[in-house]
Design an enzyme around this catalytic site. Structure first.
Site, PDB file in Angstrom:
ATOM      1  N   GLY A   1      52.626  42.240  48.865  1.00 22.23           N
ATOM      2  CA  GLY A   1      51.819  42.557  47.534  1.00 22.23           C
ATOM      3  C   GLY A   1      51.631  41.342  46.545  1.00 22.23           C
TER       4      GLY A   1
ATOM      5  N   PRO B   1      19.179  60.934  64.660  1.00 24.81           N
ATOM      6  CA  PRO B   1      19.725  59.796  63.866  1.00 24.81           C
ATOM      7  C   PRO B   1      19.711  58.485  64.790  1.00 24.81           C
ATOM      8  CG  PRO B   1      21.148  61.442  63.341  1.00 24.81           C
ATOM      9  CD  PRO B   1      20.071  62.139  64.630  1.00 24.81           C
TER      10      PRO B   1
ATOM     11  N   GLY C   1      58.206  41.634  49.582  1.00 25.69           N
ATOM     12  CA  GLY C   1      59.333  42.628  49.830  1.00 25.69           C
ATOM     13  C   GLY C   1      60.574  41.707  50.158  1.00 25.69           C
TER      14      GLY C   1
ATOM     15  N   LYS D   1      17.577  62.279  77.259  1.00 29.26           N
ATOM     16  CA  LYS D   1      16.642  62.235  76.201  1.00 29.26           C
ATOM     17  C   LYS D   1      16.705  61.001  75.504  1.00 29.26           C
ATOM     18  CE  LYS D   1      15.760  65.282  72.268  1.00 29.26           C
ATOM     19  NZ  LYS D   1      15.945  66.421  71.470  1.00 29.26           N
TER      20      LYS D   1
ATOM     21  N   HIS E   1      54.655  36.772  57.410  1.00 27.81           N
ATOM     22  CA  HIS E   1      54.119  37.916  58.023  1.00 27.81           C
ATOM     23  C   HIS E   1      54.274  38.229  59.454  1.00 27.81           C
ATOM     24  CE1 HIS E   1      51.739  39.414  54.239  1.00 27.81           C
ATOM     25  NE2 HIS E   1      51.921  37.869  53.951  1.00 27.81           N
TER      26      HIS E   1
ATOM     27  N   GLU F   1      53.721  40.818  61.168  1.00 27.48           N
ATOM     28  CA  GLU F   1      53.070  41.828  61.620  1.00 27.48           C
ATOM     29  C   GLU F   1      51.812  41.479  62.364  1.00 27.48           C
ATOM     30  OE1 GLU F   1      53.802  41.399  58.309  1.00 27.48           O
ATOM     31  OE2 GLU F   1      52.093  41.688  57.061  1.00 27.48           O
TER      32      GLU F   1
ATOM     33  N   GLN G   1      17.723  57.865  67.408  1.00 23.11           N
ATOM     34  CA  GLN G   1      16.565  57.509  67.821  1.00 23.11           C
ATOM     35  C   GLN G   1      15.848  56.683  66.423  1.00 23.11           C
ATOM     36  OE1 GLN G   1      13.558  60.689  68.799  1.00 23.11           O
ATOM     37  NE2 GLN G   1      15.274  61.913  69.450  1.00 23.11           N
TER      38      GLN G   1
ATOM     39  N   CYS H   1      57.325  39.310  52.927  1.00 16.69           N
ATOM     40  CA  CYS H   1      56.715  38.331  51.914  1.00 16.69           C
ATOM     41  C   CYS H   1      57.298  39.130  50.425  1.00 16.69           C
ATOM     42  CB  CYS H   1      55.026  38.452  52.092  1.00 16.69           C
ATOM     43  SG  CYS H   1      54.612  36.873  51.451  1.00 16.69           S
TER      44      CYS H   1
HETATM   45  N1  GLN Z   1      52.865  37.765  45.342  1.00 20.81           N
HETATM   46  C1  GLN Z   1      53.516  36.806  46.345  1.00 20.81           C
HETATM   47  C2  GLN Z   1      53.244  35.444  46.508  1.00 20.81           C
HETATM   48  O1  GLN Z   1      52.053  35.192  46.292  1.00 20.81           O
HETATM   49  C3  GLN Z   1      53.587  37.536  47.799  1.00 20.81           C
HETATM   50  C4  GLN Z   1      52.683  37.508  48.573  1.00 20.81           C
HETATM   51  C5  GLN Z   1      52.421  38.427  49.834  1.00 20.81           C
HETATM   52  O2  GLN Z   1      53.349  39.508  49.741  1.00 20.81           O
HETATM   53  N2  GLN Z   1      51.578  38.145  50.741  1.00 20.81           N
HETATM   54  O3  GLN Z   1      54.196  34.894  46.759  1.00 20.81           O
END
Ligand code: GLN
Length: 537
Positions: free
Chosen positions: A357, A193, A386, A226, A510, A512, A195, A384
């Site tokens: 989210g 693969p 959360g 090889k 964020h 993180e 090669q 965020c």
């Molecule tokens: N949906 C939410 C907003 O737009 C949070 C966004 C996120 O968690 N990055 O404010």
């Protein structure tokens, strides 16, 4: 002004070989040798950026200081190198075409027919050299996304071919990453693969200078010979990359294999200073020798794909290492949590993180989990979305505003404790229009968050449209949830905490994204510490 040298990393045989980790590990070793290095990722898809992609498609969308929504590999680059990246570090085909088409509309091509070669390739070459032209870097490593042979990758490989000629071979080299599979039935490692994939690269006029071969088993000298013979490279330029226990072992493995040495030799750069990886190995020592284990619940709606929370899991690794504790993540789907099952599912946790989210799915489960953490004194970190859910939970269950909500989930709510920002109200385009990138925040004296950061003014990265609604601030604070971090200019609430709870913090930003191996994020470090204390009670 530095005479910047370029290293291109291409991939062959299959995707998911870990080009980003190889690039980051090489960069780390070169950095240890005293070179200033940055890494760039070219993504061959048509989206302008991954900001509008579903996390199930592409994993996490990483955000840079300057507010670029980028591929998650940029997170690895920052975590390994401990220096920030920017928009220039991630370029997609969509962005390339957008600039070329914009120029065409402005008449900049003087009536010429606009074509892939030279117009698209010129734009790619320009983007590759943007970082080099800043004069800040000795070496720019450019990772070409996708696999050699893909239709989408062709203009990129062609641009690399042109640049190799234009820059000269002592200034630009190609590392080709391939797979050497093990056939259990034959009891053998197979070179074919590789090669074929090198042949494919050569058909585009590019010969690799170095082969990095991913493998599950040691590659013998005979196999290296090889590969060298068939692929036009020297034996010492065949580098084994054996499966590692953790991505953080890869710099050491590449050091043992001498990847940095051959790269410097080919670029005609001095290699007298040896990498020591002292601080890096201190981190690895903490990470690999934990004294205890804590159970953290990570509650989100994309938990089936762990890559959707890459920076969070890596931040836990950094924070765990410094606390000498193994952070065991319990992946909990917010959509599966109900009033009834929450106590059973969450009872053994030492800390609860409710993840970022978008959209409505799973939010009631998140709210139930937050209620449980708040009422049972379990350390809680909301990031965020959360944090926004923590404000809703508090408004509903402590203040008694039964229908408190976010206007993201319920446009008609009469109690939008989380509401769309004023400047977002007239925006109709989805891509790149959120509140993005680094913003300042001042932390309130005497608060837990101020104690954690140990300073008043911080700067953290954002990616959201909705905000804490200041109309409710008075009542919420009176009931015991305090806004302890604010943007001084806009007065937007960036941090909330509940002082009567042992550890309850929500952040609109964020954290993180800024945790690195050498600089674990204080918020994660302190959250892990609090969870460790919880585990001892
Ligand atoms: N949906 C939410 C907003 O737009 C949070 C966004 C996120 O968690 N990055 O404010």
């Amino acid at each position: 002004m530095k005479n910047t040298k370029y290293v291109f990393v291409t991939g062959g045989v299959t995707s998911s070989l870990g080009k980003g980790i190889i690039a980051a590990s090489l960069a780390k070793l070169l950095q240890e040798r005293g070179y200033s290095v940055t890494i760039q990722k070219l993504d061959p898809y048509i989206n302008i950026d991954p900001g509008t992609l579903n996390p199930y498609e592409h994993g996490e969308c990483y955000v840079t200081e300057d507010g670029a929504e980028t591929d998650l590999d940029l997170g690895h680059y920052e975590r390994f190198l401990n220096i920030p990246t920017s928009q220039a570090n991630n370029v997609t085909t969509g962005r390339i075409y957008q600039s070329v088409i914009d120029k065409e509309r402005k008449g900049e091509f003087l009536g010429k027919t606009v074509q892939v070669i030279p117009h698209i390739t010129d734009e790619i070459k320009h983007r590759i050299q943007l970082l080099g032209n800043t004069g800040d870097f000795d070496i720019v490593i450019t990772e070409i996304g996708g696999t050699v042979g893909d239709i989408e990758s062709l203009p990129y490989v062609e641009s690399v071919r042109q640049l190799l000629w234009e820059l000269g071979h002592e200034n630009a080299i190609v590392i080709h990453l391939t797979l050497v599979p093990y056939l259990a039935a034959a009891g053998e490692l197979k070179t074919k693969p590789t090669q074929h994939s090198v042949k494919m690269l050569m058909q585009s006029g590019v010969s690799p200078d170095i082969l990095v071969c991913r493998t599950e088993h040691e590659i013998s000298e005979a196999i290296k010979n090889k590969l060298a013979l068939f692929c036009n490279v020297k034996k010492e330029d065949v580098i084994q990359s054996i499966d590692a226990e953790t991505i953080y072992d890869v710099p050491n493995l590449m050091l043992e294999e001498g990847l940095d040495t051959v790269v410097l030799k080919k670029l005609q750069l001095p290699g007298d200073k040896q990498p020591t990886l002292t601080e890096w190995n201190n981190f690895l020592k903490g990470f690999k020798n934990p004294k205890s284990t804590i159970e953290i619940g990570l509650i989100g709606k994309y938990v089936e794909l762990h890559d959707a929370y890459k920076s969070i899991t890596e931040a836990f690794i950094h924070a765990g290492a410094i606390n000498e504790v193994d952070v065991h993540i319990n992946w909990i789907h917010s959509g599966e949590l109900t009033v009834k099952n929450v106590p059973k599912i969450l009872k053994n946790l030492n800390g609860i993180l409710v993840a970022p989210g978008f959209g409505e799915r799973g939010i009631e489960g998140k709210i139930e989990a937050i209620k449980y953490a708040r009422e049972n004194n379990i350390p809680f970190l909301g990031i965020c979305l959360g944090m926004q859910m923590a404000v809703i939970e508090f408004s509903r269950n402590v203040l008694g505003i039964q229908d408190a909500s976010s206007s993201e989930m319920d446009k008609e709510t009469i109690h939008p404790v989380i509401d769309l920002m004023e400047e977002q109200k007239n925006i109709t385009n989805y891509g790149g229009t959120m509140r993005l990138g680094a913003w300042d925040c001042s932390l309130k004296e005497g608060s837990k968050i101020r104690h954690i950061y140990n300073k008043e003014l911080i700067s953290e990265r954002h990616r959201h449209r909705y905000e804490f609604n200041n109309d409710y601030l008075g009542q919420i604070e009176k009931a015991g949830m305090i806004a302890t971090g604010k943007n001084a200019k806009t007065n937007l609430v960036e941090v909330i905490e509940i002082p009567s709870h042992p550890w309850f913090i929500g952040v609109q930003y964020h954290p993180e994204y800024k945790s690195t191996v050498l600089n674990p994020h204080p918020l994660f470090v302190n959250f892990v510490k609090a969870s460790l204390e919880h585990s001892l009670t």
